[in-house]
Write a protein that holds these residues in place. Sequence first.
Motif, PDB file in Angstrom:
ATOM      1  N   GLN A  27      20.544  -3.538  -7.711  1.00 46.57           N
ATOM      2  CA  GLN A  27      21.251  -2.675  -6.794  1.00 46.57           C
ATOM      3  C   GLN A  27      20.419  -1.462  -6.456  1.00 46.57           C
ATOM      4  O   GLN A  27      19.450  -1.152  -7.134  1.00 46.57           O
ATOM      5  CB  GLN A  27      22.564  -2.189  -7.408  1.00 46.57           C
ATOM      6  CG  GLN A  27      22.348  -1.219  -8.564  1.00 46.57           C
ATOM      7  CD  GLN A  27      23.640  -0.710  -9.125  1.00 46.57           C
ATOM      8  OE1 GLN A  27      24.218  -1.293 -10.006  1.00 46.57           O
ATOM      9  NE2 GLN A  27      24.080   0.385  -8.614  1.00 46.57           N
ATOM     10  N   SER A  28      20.771  -0.777  -5.381  1.00 44.87           N
ATOM     11  CA  SER A  28      20.177   0.499  -5.043  1.00 44.87           C
ATOM     12  C   SER A  28      20.970   1.588  -5.733  1.00 44.87           C
ATOM     13  O   SER A  28      22.173   1.694  -5.552  1.00 44.87           O
ATOM     14  CB  SER A  28      20.211   0.718  -3.527  1.00 44.87           C
ATOM     15  OG  SER A  28      19.914   2.058  -3.227  1.00 44.87           O
ATOM     16  N   LEU A  29      20.280   2.381  -6.558  1.00 50.28           N
ATOM     17  CA  LEU A  29      20.975   3.455  -7.256  1.00 50.28           C
ATOM     18  C   LEU A  29      21.479   4.492  -6.274  1.00 50.28           C
ATOM     19  O   LEU A  29      22.571   5.020  -6.398  1.00 50.28           O
ATOM     20  CB  LEU A  29      20.030   4.112  -8.267  1.00 50.28           C
ATOM     21  CG  LEU A  29      19.653   3.248  -9.468  1.00 50.28           C
ATOM     22  CD1 LEU A  29      18.540   3.901 -10.256  1.00 50.28           C
ATOM     23  CD2 LEU A  29      20.849   3.022 -10.354  1.00 50.28           C
ATOM     24  N   GLY A  74       4.449  -6.050  -9.539  1.00 43.45           N
ATOM     25  CA  GLY A  74       5.741  -6.635  -9.212  1.00 43.45           C
ATOM     26  C   GLY A  74       5.863  -7.143  -7.789  1.00 43.45           C
ATOM     27  O   GLY A  74       5.288  -6.569  -6.853  1.00 43.45           O
ATOM     28  N   SER A  75       6.628  -8.222  -7.638  1.00 47.46           N
ATOM     29  CA  SER A  75       6.950  -8.752  -6.303  1.00 47.46           C
ATOM     30  C   SER A  75       8.294  -9.460  -6.354  1.00 47.46           C
ATOM     31  O   SER A  75       8.689  -9.969  -7.412  1.00 47.46           O
ATOM     32  CB  SER A  75       5.865  -9.721  -5.813  1.00 47.46           C
ATOM     33  OG  SER A  75       5.781 -10.866  -6.655  1.00 47.46           O
ATOM     34  N   ASP A  76       9.000  -9.457  -5.228  1.00 51.38           N
ATOM     35  CA  ASP A  76      10.306 -10.115  -5.106  1.00 51.38           C
ATOM     36  C   ASP A  76      11.236  -9.720  -6.260  1.00 51.38           C
ATOM     37  O   ASP A  76      11.943 -10.564  -6.826  1.00 51.38           O
ATOM     38  CB  ASP A  76      10.137 -11.635  -5.072  1.00 51.38           C
ATOM     39  CG  ASP A  76      11.411 -12.355  -4.608  1.00 51.38           C
ATOM     40  OD1 ASP A  76      12.169 -11.764  -3.794  1.00 51.38           O
ATOM     41  OD2 ASP A  76      11.661 -13.478  -5.079  1.00 51.38           O
ATOM     42  N   LEU A  77      11.255  -8.447  -6.596  1.00 52.74           N
ATOM     43  CA  LEU A  77      12.026  -8.005  -7.761  1.00 52.74           C
ATOM     44  C   LEU A  77      13.526  -8.164  -7.583  1.00 52.74           C
ATOM     45  O   LEU A  77      14.271  -8.166  -8.565  1.00 52.74           O
ATOM     46  CB  LEU A  77      11.687  -6.544  -8.085  1.00 52.74           C
ATOM     47  CG  LEU A  77      10.238  -6.287  -8.494  1.00 52.74           C
ATOM     48  CD1 LEU A  77      10.055  -4.827  -8.919  1.00 52.74           C
ATOM     49  CD2 LEU A  77       9.787  -7.219  -9.610  1.00 52.74           C
ATOM     50  N   GLU A  78      13.978  -8.301  -6.355  1.00 48.18           N
ATOM     51  CA  GLU A  78      15.401  -8.510  -6.112  1.00 48.18           C
ATOM     52  C   GLU A  78      15.768  -9.974  -5.940  1.00 48.18           C
ATOM     53  O   GLU A  78      16.941 -10.311  -5.801  1.00 48.18           O
ATOM     54  CB  GLU A  78      15.840  -7.735  -4.866  1.00 48.18           C
ATOM     55  CG  GLU A  78      15.701  -6.236  -4.986  1.00 48.18           C
ATOM     56  CD  GLU A  78      16.215  -5.509  -3.764  1.00 48.18           C
ATOM     57  OE1 GLU A  78      17.449  -5.427  -3.604  1.00 48.18           O
ATOM     58  OE2 GLU A  78      15.397  -5.031  -2.967  1.00 48.18           O
ATOM     59  N   GLY A  79      14.770 -10.840  -5.939  1.00 45.80           N
ATOM     60  CA  GLY A  79      15.024 -12.244  -5.635  1.00 45.80           C
ATOM     61  C   GLY A  79      14.796 -13.169  -6.812  1.00 45.80           C
ATOM     62  O   GLY A  79      14.393 -12.758  -7.905  1.00 45.80           O
ATOM     63  N   PRO A  80      15.006 -14.466  -6.603  1.00 44.35           N
ATOM     64  CA  PRO A  80      14.865 -15.451  -7.682  1.00 44.35           C
ATOM     65  C   PRO A  80      13.421 -15.728  -8.075  1.00 44.35           C
ATOM     66  O   PRO A  80      13.168 -16.291  -9.133  1.00 44.35           O
ATOM     67  CB  PRO A  80      15.528 -16.707  -7.096  1.00 44.35           C
ATOM     68  CG  PRO A  80      15.360 -16.550  -5.612  1.00 44.35           C
ATOM     69  CD  PRO A  80      15.499 -15.089  -5.352  1.00 44.35           C
ATOM     70  N   GLN A  81      12.469 -15.337  -7.217  1.00 41.60           N
ATOM     71  CA  GLN A  81      11.060 -15.570  -7.512  1.00 41.60           C
ATOM     72  C   GLN A  81      10.368 -14.311  -8.007  1.00 41.60           C
ATOM     73  O   GLN A  81       9.163 -14.130  -7.822  1.00 41.60           O
ATOM     74  CB  GLN A  81      10.350 -16.108  -6.253  1.00 41.60           C
ATOM     75  CG  GLN A  81      10.927 -17.390  -5.715  1.00 41.60           C
ATOM     76  CD  GLN A  81      10.972 -18.498  -6.760  1.00 41.60           C
ATOM     77  OE1 GLN A  81      10.003 -18.707  -7.488  1.00 41.60           O
ATOM     78  NE2 GLN A  81      12.090 -19.217  -6.837  1.00 41.60           N
ATOM     79  N   GLN A  82      11.124 -13.436  -8.637  1.00 36.71           N
ATOM     80  CA  GLN A  82      10.558 -12.178  -9.133  1.00 36.71           C
ATOM     81  C   GLN A  82       9.371 -12.429 -10.059  1.00 36.71           C
ATOM     82  O   GLN A  82       9.363 -13.375 -10.857  1.00 36.71           O
ATOM     83  CB  GLN A  82      11.633 -11.389  -9.871  1.00 36.71           C
ATOM     84  CG  GLN A  82      12.220 -12.138 -11.060  1.00 36.71           C
ATOM     85  CD  GLN A  82      13.047 -11.254 -11.947  1.00 36.71           C
ATOM     86  OE1 GLN A  82      12.806 -10.065 -12.045  1.00 36.71           O
ATOM     87  NE2 GLN A  82      14.053 -11.826 -12.593  1.00 36.71           N
ATOM     88  N   LYS A  83       8.375 -11.547  -9.917  1.00 36.03           N
ATOM     89  CA  LYS A  83       7.197 -11.617 -10.773  1.00 36.03           C
ATOM     90  C   LYS A  83       6.762 -10.201 -11.125  1.00 36.03           C
ATOM     91  O   LYS A  83       6.786  -9.308 -10.288  1.00 36.03           O
ATOM     92  CB  LYS A  83       6.045 -12.346 -10.067  1.00 36.03           C
ATOM     93  CG  LYS A  83       6.309 -13.817  -9.776  1.00 36.03           C
ATOM     94  CD  LYS A  83       5.110 -14.454  -9.093  1.00 36.03           C
ATOM     95  CE  LYS A  83       5.383 -15.922  -8.778  1.00 36.03           C
ATOM     96  NZ  LYS A  83       4.231 -16.574  -8.104  1.00 36.03           N
TER      97      LYS A  83
END
Length: 295
Positions: A37-39, A185-194
């Motif tokens: 979420q966005s704080l 970090g990449s795609d931290l909000e998605g299913p492919q987060q790394k």
Amino acid sequence: MRGVATISPESLLASRAFGSGNLSNHHQDGQEPKDQQSLHGNAPSYAQAAARLLFQITWYLNQRASEYIIGYVALPTDRLKMEEHEMNRHVQVAVLALVAVAALVAQTPKGWKLRVDRSTSASDPDAAGSIGFVTMGSGFHATNPQAAVYWNPANTATGTYTLKGTFTLMKPSGHTNYYGLVFGGSDLEGPQQKYLYFVIAQNGTWLIKRRNGDATTENVSSKESNDAVKKPDASGKSTNDLEVRVGADKIDYVVNGTVVHSTPKSGATSSTGGIYGIRVNHLLEVQVDGLTASK
């Protein structure tokens, strides 16, 4: 099942003095993050809470004032003084409550997001309540009933760089839990987060891991002890300066100026460009200062 975590004013108020709990190792190895979420997006909810509080306080004070006026003639002088003192006390408490809520709204870190990592172990439960994450002093203060990763999408680093931050553990936990830097970090909000993370614990150990997708984490280097990692002192606090120095062909992991480990910029640690941030495991309270990435 993915949802949106709730961060209430009450929980943020409680984060000033986070309660004790039976802490555990569960999140040191990373579990599937369930929420993000966005704080800053919660600011309206704080304003609504403040408005509700103001209404309730106003109603209560009006009731008290009516009782005071109605009974004014009949009350003896000593009783009137007691009533005046009581009224003044209620007004002072009301003002302090409103100031506290307003301060928390102002301290919500703009642009920052979090992804919660909830425990799924019955023997290793999270604490009740919502995560507290506020600006405090020159940095951020995280109070974590659950584990979480925090980041601002605007904070990125590529090429060669040094990422650093000062982490103060506010009190020792009952078991080993890790906290520290997130990078690449990449795609931290998605299913492919790394992302990669370099973290330490109160028992003087450090750990380097990589997350690749929602459910997959792997050790880059297993946890190891090093005297450079400061343990809690007599006050229960410990402060450690962490750095990740990304070079052209290797990465150094540094605690309080001491290189505790190095990895080649290949294989599991080949992807270092991207978003940076912090990770704090469940049931920890940590102050983070000086989080920066520089060339």
